[in-house]
Design a protein around this motif. Structure first.
Motif, PDB file in Angstrom:
ATOM      1  N   MET A   1      12.158  -4.379 -15.443  1.00 17.71           N
ATOM      2  CA  MET A   1      12.765  -4.072 -14.421  1.00 17.71           C
ATOM      3  C   MET A   1      12.800  -4.786 -13.287  1.00 17.71           C
ATOM      4  SD  MET A   1      12.266   0.302 -14.378  1.00 17.71           S
ATOM      5  CE  MET A   1      13.644   0.451 -13.346  1.00 17.71           C
ATOM      6  N   ASP A   2      13.650  -4.902 -12.637  1.00 18.77           N
ATOM      7  CA  ASP A   2      13.719  -5.781 -11.143  1.00 18.77           C
ATOM      8  C   ASP A   2      13.162  -4.816 -10.121  1.00 18.77           C
ATOM      9  OD1 ASP A   2      15.400  -7.721  -9.500  1.00 18.77           O
ATOM     10  OD2 ASP A   2      15.284  -6.049  -8.436  1.00 18.77           O
ATOM     11  N   THR A   3      12.228  -5.329  -9.208  1.00 22.45           N
ATOM     12  CA  THR A   3      11.639  -4.545  -8.395  1.00 22.45           C
ATOM     13  C   THR A   3      11.752  -4.827  -6.970  1.00 22.45           C
ATOM     14  OG1 THR A   3       9.462  -5.731  -8.616  1.00 22.45           O
ATOM     15  CG2 THR A   3       9.518  -3.780  -9.581  1.00 22.45           C
ATOM     16  N   SER A   4      12.914  -5.922  -6.629  1.00 25.21           N
ATOM     17  CA  SER A   4      13.215  -6.309  -5.511  1.00 25.21           C
ATOM     18  C   SER A   4      13.752  -5.518  -4.190  1.00 25.21           C
ATOM     19  CB  SER A   4      14.121  -7.442  -5.498  1.00 25.21           C
ATOM     20  OG  SER A   4      15.445  -7.119  -6.016  1.00 25.21           O
ATOM     21  N   THR A   5      13.698  -5.632  -3.041  1.00 30.21           N
ATOM     22  CA  THR A   5      14.035  -4.549  -2.127  1.00 30.21           C
ATOM     23  C   THR A   5      14.697  -5.365  -0.840  1.00 30.21           C
ATOM     24  OG1 THR A   5      12.035  -4.510  -0.694  1.00 30.21           O
ATOM     25  CG2 THR A   5      12.110  -2.967  -2.683  1.00 30.21           C
ATOM     26  N   THR A   6      15.514  -4.621  -0.035  1.00 35.73           N
ATOM     27  CA  THR A   6      16.014  -5.146   1.022  1.00 35.73           C
ATOM     28  C   THR A   6      16.058  -4.516   2.212  1.00 35.73           C
ATOM     29  OG1 THR A   6      18.227  -4.230   0.686  1.00 35.73           O
ATOM     30  CG2 THR A   6      17.848  -6.261  -0.301  1.00 35.73           C
ATOM     31  N   GLN A   7      15.278  -3.168   2.217  1.00 35.71           N
ATOM     32  CA  GLN A   7      15.449  -2.359   3.395  1.00 35.71           C
ATOM     33  C   GLN A   7      13.970  -2.143   3.731  1.00 35.71           C
ATOM     34  OE1 GLN A   7      18.257  -0.848   4.899  1.00 35.71           O
ATOM     35  NE2 GLN A   7      18.975  -2.619   3.384  1.00 35.71           N
ATOM     36  N   ASP A   8      13.851  -1.714   4.840  1.00 36.64           N
ATOM     37  CA  ASP A   8      12.256  -1.451   5.554  1.00 36.64           C
ATOM     38  C   ASP A   8      11.648  -0.050   4.890  1.00 36.64           C
ATOM     39  OD1 ASP A   8       9.857  -1.058   6.817  1.00 36.64           O
ATOM     40  OD2 ASP A   8      11.001  -0.902   8.895  1.00 36.64           O
ATOM     41  N   TRP A   9      11.194  -0.127   3.680  1.00 30.83           N
ATOM     42  CA  TRP A   9      10.481   0.764   2.902  1.00 30.83           C
ATOM     43  C   TRP A   9       9.198   1.537   3.576  1.00 30.83           C
ATOM     44  CZ3 TRP A   9      13.335   3.962  -0.002  1.00 30.83           C
ATOM     45  CH2 TRP A   9      14.648   3.624  -0.507  1.00 30.83           C
ATOM     46  N   ASP A  10       8.661   0.719   4.408  1.00 26.39           N
ATOM     47  CA  ASP A  10       7.437   1.001   4.793  1.00 26.39           C
ATOM     48  C   ASP A  10       7.578   2.054   5.943  1.00 26.39           C
ATOM     49  OD1 ASP A  10       5.550  -0.450   3.264  1.00 26.39           O
ATOM     50  OD2 ASP A  10       5.527  -2.153   4.687  1.00 26.39           O
ATOM     51  N   ARG A  11       8.701   2.071   6.546  1.00 23.58           N
ATOM     52  CA  ARG A  11       9.097   2.993   7.473  1.00 23.58           C
ATOM     53  C   ARG A  11       9.156   4.405   7.073  1.00 23.58           C
ATOM     54  NH1 ARG A  11      13.219   5.345  10.091  1.00 23.58           N
ATOM     55  NH2 ARG A  11      14.824   4.694   8.598  1.00 23.58           N
ATOM     56  N   ILE A  12       9.888   4.252   5.913  1.00 28.63           N
ATOM     57  CA  ILE A  12       9.982   5.682   5.205  1.00 28.63           C
ATOM     58  C   ILE A  12       8.957   5.929   4.586  1.00 28.63           C
ATOM     59  CG2 ILE A  12      11.527   6.411   3.069  1.00 28.63           C
ATOM     60  CD1 ILE A  12      13.297   5.870   5.418  1.00 28.63           C
ATOM     61  N   ARG A  13       8.121   5.243   3.852  1.00 20.70           N
ATOM     62  CA  ARG A  13       6.703   5.656   3.442  1.00 20.70           C
ATOM     63  C   ARG A  13       5.978   6.429   4.528  1.00 20.70           C
ATOM     64  NH1 ARG A  13       7.091   0.687   1.021  1.00 20.70           N
ATOM     65  NH2 ARG A  13       7.570   0.648  -1.278  1.00 20.70           N
ATOM     66  N   ASN A  14       5.929   5.912   5.590  1.00 27.41           N
ATOM     67  CA  ASN A  14       5.159   6.415   6.639  1.00 27.41           C
ATOM     68  C   ASN A  14       5.921   7.869   7.009  1.00 27.41           C
ATOM     69  OD1 ASN A  14       3.216   4.294   6.848  1.00 27.41           O
ATOM     70  ND2 ASN A  14       4.648   3.198   8.303  1.00 27.41           N
ATOM     71  N   LYS A  15       7.047   7.788   7.128  1.00 29.55           N
ATOM     72  CA  LYS A  15       7.732   8.983   7.624  1.00 29.55           C
ATOM     73  C   LYS A  15       7.331  10.139   6.659  1.00 29.55           C
ATOM     74  CE  LYS A  15      11.478   9.399   9.836  1.00 29.55           C
ATOM     75  NZ  LYS A  15      13.144   9.553  10.311  1.00 29.55           N
ATOM     76  N   VAL A  16       7.467   9.914   5.210  1.00 27.43           N
ATOM     77  CA  VAL A  16       7.542  10.663   4.308  1.00 27.43           C
ATOM     78  C   VAL A  16       5.835  11.319   4.351  1.00 27.43           C
ATOM     79  CG1 VAL A  16       7.249  11.196   1.657  1.00 27.43           C
ATOM     80  CG2 VAL A  16       9.048   9.993   2.843  1.00 27.43           C
ATOM     81  N   ARG A  17       4.971  10.426   4.374  1.00 29.83           N
ATOM     82  CA  ARG A  17       3.805  10.884   4.540  1.00 29.83           C
ATOM     83  C   ARG A  17       3.259  11.797   5.931  1.00 29.83           C
ATOM     84  NH1 ARG A  17       2.206   5.351   3.970  1.00 29.83           N
ATOM     85  NH2 ARG A  17       1.345   4.893   1.711  1.00 29.83           N
ATOM     86  N   SER A  18       3.836  11.545   6.904  1.00 30.75           N
ATOM     87  CA  SER A  18       3.757  12.560   8.381  1.00 30.75           C
ATOM     88  C   SER A  18       4.584  13.670   8.380  1.00 30.75           C
ATOM     89  CB  SER A  18       3.997  11.350   9.482  1.00 30.75           C
ATOM     90  OG  SER A  18       5.284  11.169   9.420  1.00 30.75           O
ATOM     91  N   GLN A  19       5.770  13.481   7.743  1.00 34.02           N
ATOM     92  CA  GLN A  19       6.617  14.631   7.777  1.00 34.02           C
ATOM     93  C   GLN A  19       6.734  15.618   6.317  1.00 34.02           C
ATOM     94  OE1 GLN A  19       9.758  12.777  10.878  1.00 34.02           O
ATOM     95  NE2 GLN A  19      10.650  13.353   8.995  1.00 34.02           N
ATOM     96  N   GLY A  20       6.395  14.898   5.217  1.00 33.47           N
ATOM     97  CA  GLY A  20       6.577  15.510   4.077  1.00 33.47           C
ATOM     98  C   GLY A  20       8.092  15.432   3.456  1.00 33.47           C
ATOM     99  N   MET A  21       8.289  16.084   2.570  1.00 38.34           N
ATOM    100  CA  MET A  21       9.734  16.051   1.938  1.00 38.34           C
ATOM    101  C   MET A  21      10.084  17.508   1.829  1.00 38.34           C
ATOM    102  SD  MET A  21      11.111  13.106   1.119  1.00 38.34           S
ATOM    103  CE  MET A  21      12.150  13.211  -0.218  1.00 38.34           C
TER     104      MET A  21
END
Length: 966
Positions: A734-754
């Motif tokens: 499986m290809d695992t390349s990315t183009t977006q700022d996923w660290d920003r989303i990880r931090n948001k999910v940790r702090s705000q939840g889903m």
């Protein structure tokens, strides 16, 4: 203003004179319906009288007026010559329009004003004389519903057709009017008139795709007449009339719907004035004929057989139904309406059916686990019936039920296994037909180690004991990674009864492998006596052969569904759903529920580029709508409500992927298409996860959030490493390349939840993509020109992107249309088609399946659930099937859906030529490969043997059974 005798002569000269002609090729249709030769001198006479009416008799000898009249007359004649260089027919009103326009352009405003007033006065007089009909047909009368007869209103027909053609290129309003009139008869009904217009336009779709919009707009005349009469707004209306009529129709609709106990009474509490003002009648023009007819036949609310819902009213009803619990309900309803009515996003079929009604069952998919006891089994079948009644699609996990020959302690007997109960499930799906709207739809899943799996594979066969066949039910294999490894390594596989090995049902990954091998060891020591050993490759071969022969069971993969599940801390995914895109935990206490909707990807490609900002707005609103479904939804069984409120899963998907490729100028079978699949899904995933997290900040995270992968900052892209670790690197690519700022989303999910345990799933969208006029889901184009048959009738479907491309190259003509018909919509055998267009407009069976699988793999890395993936394989052989499905597993797909197989052998197509009806072998252009009806393969065939068969009927591209989650 008082009208003088001279002014009356101004126009009557046109009506009366027809004997002398300056151009024998032009003719005039008089108001009586008669035709006469066109006389240009009468234009001059009428123009002169118009000047005299304003300037008096003293101007009679004025050389200035005479010269101006001559110039204006010549200008009018030039206009007609440009419009119809080879001659034609003009209506008297067309000529008068040009006279009026010429006077205005020349600056003679007083003369033009007098002329306009005269025309209006006489139009009123004629309307009074002919029962309100300005241009009555001389011989055709229309029979009204009350039995009275009125002359056919030619003016209204012209208005309808002109409105239907407005803004569309390459369509001819006059052609539709003239050909329709030839098909009418004295005494025709109003519906008959509308149908004649519609059918005339429909016949032209294959020549010009824009006629599908014309047909849809003409169809609306019937829709408006039916709904507006019932709502007591007016007897009939044109498209332009709806600018003012939609609002009162909407208000009356809400009142009547509540009166009929069909609409939720709380809809009356909305500010209906504000919502009525938001209705955009111009969006009625977006529909294709197939889309609008589908809405009319199957979605619009009706009473005693009368549809009293109109398109924009339906979208507002759905929007209101989804905003019931919002603080500013009107603002949200308008926001939701804008997204739906623009076709930028569409909710699933159950939501369109039921939002805003008194029984708002809006969810698409229900997944259940069936326990191993008689009470639980029939309880699960009862749950199926209750869920199916309200338009839900069902996925049943039958793995826990003991196998044939297992010991029954209560009776000291032996079990008959799973199959007899599946027969009951099949018949229940047929009996409970989703409120009379369509057949019930269910898919039963069984794990590959279950001892009944070989019989399970044969459930859809047309031979054998019919008591052990399920001809109406879907089936799917739930395949563990260990089995696929054994196939690759050509090792043995052991079948067990779950009564002996109950914990295998809840295990996956390395834990499953360890325990499974322990059970295999017990068969050697005699601790387990009920088992069966087979060669893994032989069972795999039978799975593929049955899949080809019957269309079932589908192949889905247990371990990636579980190892990449955000909710693996809270349970186990035991199956997928009816259409294989949902992967949620199930248990005896919880029935998994998912709510679906799809982004129209094609609508977000602007000027050849994916518009990220528009996509972000659409995704955020869509996720909010989907989350609202959970709180508003009607739950037919308590286990479903318990599960949905605890986990709040939703499934945002997409449609129009192939259209988006066309807009980019990209061929489906290309690296560029695979890259686009990756990039577009990454953006949808990025915005969807952020939208759910922001909703959590506003409304709170879902109940079982703590302990989930989300809470650990593990996003779908991150979960690939868990699958790789458990399966082994050699078995995952499986290809695992990315183009977006996923660290920003990880931090948001940790702090705000889903807000939602699961956010994405790609459903088939067969019906809602028809409504929006785009290609289905992530599918390649089936054919470029064909007749589509479904519950709404037969529809000519032509690839408008292809037609426009061929027109640009000067290749679209009658010969090309006939070639496409002959070659079943394929460009490949047509010599004069350039190679780049052949690649871009290759159809599903002309694309190597590896491109479909690779694009799906790139999407799968971003999705927390799965995707409904059809595989198209031409020239099928066992080897090709084996390669394709192993590739799907190795590239990390969670599930696959239908196999669409095309024969490897072809028959030459003959045509009927001449008048004797004899078959000839005359063919246009080049030899045509055509599908045959060769026999399906038997289970004993080896993977290397060629398989030749037409697609099973179960694989219909428009199978209504598949629509519960679309």
């Amino acid at each position: 203003m008082e009208t003088s005798h001279t002014e009356r002569d101004t126009s009557s000269a046109f009506d009366d004179a027809h004997t002398r002609s300056t151009d024998q090729q032009l003719r005039v249709i008089k108001r009586t319906g008669d035709t006469a030769t066109f006389d240009a001198s009468k234009v001059s006479v009428a123009m002169s009288k118009a000047f005299l009416a304003v300037e008096g008799d003293n101007a009679a000898g004025s050389s200035r007026i005479r010269e101006q009249v001559e110039q204006l007359t010549q200008s009018i004649m030039d206009t007609f010559t440009r419009r119809m260089p080879e001659g034609g027919t003009l209506h008297i009103e067309d000529i008068q329009d040009q006279v009026e326009l010429a006077l205005m352009r020349s600056g003679e405003h007083k003369v033009a004003r007098a002329y306009v007033l005269y025309r209006e006065e006489h139009a009123r007089a004629r309307a009074a004389q002919h029962q309100g009909i300005e241009k009555p047909h001389p011989t055709i009368n229309v029979t009204q519903p009350d039995g009275s007869r009125r002359p056919l209103d030619l003016a209204r027909i012209e208005t309808l057709v002109n409105e239907a053609c407005a803004g569309l290129e390459n369509v001819e309003a006059r052609r539709i009017v003239d050909e329709s009139l030839r098909n009418l008869y004295d005494g025709v009904t109003p519906e008959g008139v509308a149908t004649a217009l519609m059918m005339t336009a429909r016949m032209l779709v294959e020549k010009e795709p824009n006629y599908t919009f014309v047909t849809a707009r003409l169809l609306q005349d019937n829709l408006r007449r039916e709904a507006l009469s019932f709502l007591e707004v007016t007897e009939e209306a044109t498209f332009s009339d709806m600018a003012s009529l939609y609002k009162p129709a909407f208000k009356n609709y809400i009142a009547r719907g509540i009166e009929f106990e069909q609409l939720d009474p709380t809809l009356a509490d909305f500010d209906l004035e504000r919502l009525g003002d938001a209705l955009n009648h111009e969006r009625d023009n977006q529909f294709t004929y197939l889309g609008l007819q589908t809405l009319y036949d199957r979605y619009f609310l009706h009473r005693n057989g009368v549809r009293y819902e109109l398109p924009q009213v339906m979208f507002m009803r759905v929007a209101m139904g989804l905003s019931l619990n919002e603080q500013d309900r009107e603002a949200r309803a308008i926001e939701f309406y804008e997204l739906l009515s623009s076709f930028d996003y569409m909710t699933s079929t159950p939501t369109l059916f039921n939002a805003g009604t008194i029984r708002s069952q809006l969810s698409s998919c229900y997944l259940t686990t069936v326990p191993d006891n008689l009470e639980g089994i029939y309880g699960a079948i009862r749950d199926n019936a209750m869920l199916s009644k309200w338009a839900g699609g069902l996925g049943n996990d039958w793995t826990p039920v003991r196998a044939l020959g297992s010991y029954i302690k209560g009776t000291n007997g032996k079990s008959q296994g799973v199959v007899p109960f599946l027969k009951v499930v099949n018949d229940t799906a047929v009996a409970v037909n989703q409120g009379g709207k369509r057949k019930g739809a269910v898919c039963s899943y069984l794990e590959t180690w279950h001892m009944d799996v070989e019989e399970f594979l044969e459930l859809r066969k047309n031979t054998g004991d019919d008591r052990r066949r399920t001809h109406d039910m879907n089936t799917a294999n739930w395949v563990p990674d260990l089995f696929m490894k054994r196939v690759s390594e050509e090792k043995e596989w052991t079948l067990f009864s779950p009564a002996t090995c109950p914990d295998l049902h809840d295990l996956y990954g390395a834990a499953f492998e360890k325990r499974y091998e322990e059970y295999e060891a017990m068969t050697q020591t005699g601790e387990i006596t009920l088992f069966k050993r087979v060669q893994a490759k032989d069972l795999w071969r039978k799975m593929l052969s049955m899949l080809f022969e019957t269309g079932h069971p589908w192949i889905t993969f247990k371990d990636p569904c579980n190892l990449r599940s955000p909710q693996r801390h809270a349970g186990v995914v035991h199956s997928s759903n009816l259409c294989t895109e949902i992967t949620l935990n199930t248990s005896v206490d919880e029935i998994a529920v998912c709510n679906l909707g799809s982004i129209n990807l094609a609508a977000h490609v602007i000027n050849g580029q994916l518009d990220n900002e528009k996509l972000k707005r659409s995704v955020r609103t869509a996720v909010r709508m989907l989350d609202n479904v959970i709180d508003i939804n009607y739950y037919a069984v308590p286990q479903a409500k318990r599960s949905n409120f605890r986990h709040r899963p939703v499934g945002l998907g997409l449609m129009g992927f192939q259209d988006a490729l066309y807009k980019h100028g990209i061929a489906y079978a290309s690296d560029a298409a695979v890259t686009f699949a990756d990039h577009s899904m990454e953006l949808i995933s990025y915005h969807a996860i952020e939208a759910s997290s922001d909703l959590a900040a506003e409304r709170g995270h879902y109940e079982s959030y703590e302990g989930s992968l989300w809470s650990q900052g593990v996003l779908p892209i991150d979960s690939i490493r868990d699958l790789q670790r458990e399966r082994g690197e050699q078995y995952l690519q499986m290809d695992t390349s990315t183009t977006q700022d996923w660290d920003r989303i990880r931090n948001k999910v940790r702090s705000q939840g889903m807000r939602n345990s699961n956010v994405m799933a790609i459903a088939p969208t067969a019906t809602i993509s028809n409504i929006c006029g785009v290609t289905q889901s992530i599918e390649p184009t089936y054919q470029n020109l064909y007749v589509k048959s479904n519950l709404s009738g037969e529809f000519t479907v032509v690839n408008s992107h292809m037609v426009h491309a061929l027109k640009e190259r000067g290749l679209w003509d009658e010969v090309m249309i006939n070639d496409l018909k002959y070659y079943d919509g394929s460009l490949q055998p047509i010599d004069r088609i350039p190679e780049d267009l052949k690649q871009r407009y290759a159809t599903a069976f002309e694309i190597e399946p590896r491109w479909i699988v690779e694009a799906a793999s790139r999407r799968q890395k971003w999705i927390d659930q799965a995707q409904s993936l059809n595989l198209y394989i031409s020239g099928v052989s066992g080897r090709k099937l084996d390669t394709t499905y192993r590739m799907a597993w190795q590239l990390g797909l969670k599930t696959t859906y239908y196999l669409r197989a095309q024969a490897s052998t072809r028959l030459e197509k003959s045509t009927l030529k001449g008048t004797d009806g004899k078959l000839t072998g005359v063919k246009p252009n080049a030899p045509a490969p055509q599908p045959s009806a060769a026999p399906a393969p038997q289970a004993s065939q080896t993977p290397e043997q060629p398989l030749g068969s037409a697609p099973p009927l179960a694989c219909s591209l428009d199978d209504p059974d598949c629509e519960a989650c679309q």
